[in-house]
Design an enzyme around this catalytic site. Sequence first.
Site, short mmCIF file in Angstrom:
data_model
loop_
_atom_site.label_atom_id
_atom_site.label_comp_id
_atom_site.label_asym_id
_atom_site.label_seq_id
_atom_site.Cartn_x
_atom_site.Cartn_y
_atom_site.Cartn_z
NE ARG A 1 -49.08 23.57 30.96
CZ ARG A 1 -49.58 23.25 32.14
NH1 ARG A 1 -48.79 22.69 33.06
NH2 ARG A 1 -50.85 23.45 32.41
CB SER B 1 -54.68 23.60 23.11
OG SER B 1 -53.44 23.50 23.77
CE LYS C 1 -54.48 22.25 30.46
NZ LYS C 1 -54.19 22.99 29.23
#
Length: 214
Positions: free
Chosen positions: A44, A113, A143
Amino acid sequence: MNTPLSPAAPPRGLYLITPDDADTARLLARVAPLLAGTTWLQYRNKTADDGLRREQALALQALCAGHGVPLIVNDDAALAKEVGAAGVHLGGTDGDIGAARALLGPTTIIGASCYDQLANAERAVAAGASYVAFGAFFPTTTKITSSRAEPALLRQSAALGVPRVAIGGLTPDNAGPLIAAGADLVAVVSSIFAAADPVAAQRAYLACFQDPSA
C-alpha cells in the site's frame, strides 16, 4: 460465488501492510527482516505515482515469493495481475469485487474493507471476496476513518466462512481480545514499521496468537 481460502490451512497471524516509502531499496530493506513472521503482506502506497507503484509491487512480489509469503496489492486489481501478486484488497470505493474476481481468477485472494458493518461483509462474500476486514477498532493515525468496529462483529461474521481481519489502531496490548473474538489476522502498519525495533514489535503481536486471552 463465495471463494474461501483452503480450510485445510486457514491463514492466521500478522497481516503486515507497507508504509508509504518513495525509496524502493529502503522499503525492501524494511520489509525483508519481517517476512519470516508475516502471514500476508499488503503493498500500500497512497503517495506513489503509477510508475513507482509498479516498480515497488514488482520488487515486493519477488521478495515475497522468495520467502513464501503471499503479496496482496491494495486497491488495484490490474496491478495485482500484472505483477503476479497473490491477491488484491479493495476498499469500499476501490472497485467491484465481482469484476476483480473475473479479472484475477478463482484462486486469487480478494479482500474487502467492511468497516463497521456486517452487511458489507455479507455482500462482499456473496460477490466473491476471499476474506473480510473490519475496522477501525481503535483510533489510528494511518488513515482517516469515521467507522469504529466492535469485537462483536468478529463473532457475528464467523458464519460467513471466510477469514476475518481486524485493523485500525491495533497494538500488542489490545489485539488479544480481538483474536479471541474471532480475528484470524491482525493488520498492522505503523506500530511495527515506526517501532524502534520492528522485529521485536512483530514478535509481540505474534505472542497474542499464542495466548489469545492476553
